[in-house]
Design a protein around this motif. Sequence first.
Motif, mmCIF file in Angstrom:
data_model
loop_
_atom_site.group_PDB
_atom_site.id
_atom_site.type_symbol
_atom_site.label_atom_id
_atom_site.label_comp_id
_atom_site.label_asym_id
_atom_site.label_seq_id
_atom_site.Cartn_x
_atom_site.Cartn_y
_atom_site.Cartn_z
ATOM 1 N N ALA A 64 28.680 17.955 6.964
ATOM 2 C CA ALA A 64 28.616 19.077 6.341
ATOM 3 C C ALA A 64 29.110 19.676 6.165
ATOM 4 N N LEU A 65 29.676 19.588 4.414
ATOM 5 C CA LEU A 65 30.807 20.292 4.137
ATOM 6 C C LEU A 65 30.297 21.811 3.889
ATOM 7 N N VAL A 66 31.250 23.064 4.561
ATOM 8 C CA VAL A 66 30.792 24.291 4.174
ATOM 9 C C VAL A 66 31.533 25.207 2.963
ATOM 10 N N VAL A 67 31.224 25.880 1.841
ATOM 11 C CA VAL A 67 31.663 25.651 0.346
ATOM 12 C C VAL A 67 31.544 26.952 0.006
ATOM 13 N N PRO A 68 32.103 28.112 0.333
ATOM 14 C CA PRO A 68 31.843 29.548 -0.942
ATOM 15 C C PRO A 68 32.190 29.265 -2.085
ATOM 16 N N LEU A 108 22.863 24.272 -8.212
ATOM 17 C CA LEU A 108 21.911 24.425 -7.499
ATOM 18 C C LEU A 108 21.636 22.988 -7.033
ATOM 19 N N ALA A 109 21.585 22.243 -8.310
ATOM 20 C CA ALA A 109 21.151 20.932 -8.681
ATOM 21 C C ALA A 109 22.026 20.126 -7.358
ATOM 22 N N ALA A 110 23.666 20.336 -7.482
ATOM 23 C CA ALA A 110 24.480 19.798 -6.374
ATOM 24 C C ALA A 110 23.792 20.047 -4.684
ATOM 25 N N VAL A 111 23.550 21.024 -4.808
ATOM 26 C CA VAL A 111 23.684 21.534 -3.155
ATOM 27 C C VAL A 111 21.932 20.857 -2.761
ATOM 28 N N ARG A 112 20.952 20.741 -3.687
ATOM 29 C CA ARG A 112 19.602 20.212 -3.747
ATOM 30 C C ARG A 112 19.677 18.949 -3.312
ATOM 31 N N GLU A 113 20.797 18.529 -4.230
ATOM 32 C CA GLU A 113 20.548 16.853 -3.545
ATOM 33 C C GLU A 113 21.312 16.256 -2.696
ATOM 34 N N SER A 114 21.933 17.685 -2.337
ATOM 35 C CA SER A 114 23.391 16.642 -1.116
ATOM 36 C C SER A 114 22.154 16.571 0.192
ATOM 37 N N GLY A 115 21.129 17.899 0.613
ATOM 38 C CA GLY A 115 20.066 17.906 1.256
ATOM 39 C C GLY A 115 21.125 18.991 2.285
ATOM 40 N N GLY A 116 21.640 20.062 1.145
ATOM 41 C CA GLY A 116 21.984 21.330 1.586
ATOM 42 C C GLY A 116 21.372 22.647 1.849
ATOM 43 N N ARG A 172 29.333 5.972 -3.601
ATOM 44 C CA ARG A 172 29.537 4.180 -4.295
ATOM 45 C C ARG A 172 30.342 3.060 -4.038
ATOM 46 N N ALA A 173 31.330 3.625 -2.605
ATOM 47 C CA ALA A 173 32.170 3.088 -1.924
ATOM 48 C C ALA A 173 31.436 2.635 -0.834
ATOM 49 N N GLY A 174 30.378 3.243 -0.339
ATOM 50 C CA GLY A 174 29.538 2.775 0.993
ATOM 51 C C GLY A 174 29.388 4.205 1.937
ATOM 52 N N VAL A 175 30.667 5.268 1.428
ATOM 53 C CA VAL A 175 30.565 6.737 2.394
ATOM 54 C C VAL A 175 29.499 7.461 2.636
ATOM 55 N N ARG A 176 29.947 7.789 3.672
ATOM 56 C CA ARG A 176 27.843 8.750 3.935
ATOM 57 C C ARG A 176 28.032 9.908 3.304
ATOM 58 N N ALA A 177 27.264 10.384 2.161
ATOM 59 C CA ALA A 177 27.824 11.847 2.078
ATOM 60 C C ALA A 177 27.265 12.814 2.781
ATOM 61 N N PRO A 178 28.126 13.876 2.853
ATOM 62 C CA PRO A 178 28.394 15.408 4.037
ATOM 63 C C PRO A 178 26.854 16.326 2.941
ATOM 64 N N ALA A 179 26.000 16.997 3.867
ATOM 65 C CA ALA A 179 25.272 18.044 2.950
ATOM 66 C C ALA A 179 26.181 19.537 2.685
#
Length: 381
Positions: free
Chosen positions: A229-233, A309-317, A252-259
């Motif tokens: 997870a990345l916690v971001v103000p 809002l879309a970025a947070v939702r898409e990340s599962g955050g 795209r290089a296979g790295v798991r994306a954070p929430a």
Amino acid sequence: MTHALTHALPDDVCPDYVCPDDGARADVRTAPWCCPVCAGPWDLDFAPQPPKAVELDSGPNSLWRYGSALPLPGAPAVTLGEGRTPLVPLTGRISAKLDFLMPTLSFKDRGAVMLAELARRLGPERVVADSSGNAGTSVAAYSARAGLACEVFVPEGTSEKKTEQMRAHGARVRVVPGGREAAARAARAAADEPGVFYASHVFNPYFLHGTKTYVYELWEELGGELPEALVVPVGNGTLLLGAALAARELARAGVRAPALIAVQARAMAPLARAFAAGEREPTGPVPDPVPTLAEGIAIPAPPRARQILAAVRESGGTFLTVSEERIRAAQRDLAARGLFVEPTGAACWAAVGPGAPGDPLAGRSAVVPLCGAGAKTGLAP
């Protein structure tokens, strides 16, 4: 609304602006500062691959080491050695990235250096920005480094320490009666004048491609991985959207994306309310500004609200909000750990650190950014 700056950038190295809402496109050299169709902010038609290890081994000790993933190719002329900030543990699961150790004591240097380098290549008569503090100091410093005249519009009540820093870098500071939105309107009026480059950390996507280096540094520091997870103000969302850009590129290089865990002050939380209501963007009247210690994220109507809002939702955050009492306590707790940051920079620690209700991270590993130095504001009263 046009730059009318046509002489510096070769056709083959400059990605077009593209509007994320209506698909309108524009050449960066001659584009208006916002989409002429909907008046919204621009994105870039740019989808790079992450740099390879050999590039990092030979790259500079700054954020420009990720040059192949940045939209301004070639050796930069504008740099203050920004980036490569320390990552230090706070608890067993949470680490902090010390972006308050950047040249102007704020993470905004990541985006400002990109805007200044772009402006240098375009050759405007002057650079204009609007800010409640940190973005303005960054743009002023990097404009000075680039040899460009700079004018910063700030709302009344902006920290005197921050306006003093802007003036020290040679910027002309215009104090605008009213709040943050009033300062933005004044800057945008000036941006419509001929020969002006609007160094907007909100409307210009080059800023976001600078802030994405925050995540590229984590990826490199953590051995090719990212925290869970990345916690971001979040105010205007420039760090969060940069993080989302980097996460997509690294995926795209296979790295798991954070929430993405977005944090707002409870006193000014239009995005958190929209997220909880399941809205694509905040609806209803724009809330009146409410004083908060986290002044850097007190944005009533973020222009990129839908994207955030879309970025947070898409990340599962998710979104978290923090009270003024929690912000005060978090700033003092960090100071007791040797880390003196401004109240806005303490907001994420307020959301997930000691005393936060429940387990806001749901057991995940996380990184919080410490975005601005406490020397800029002092200790919260």
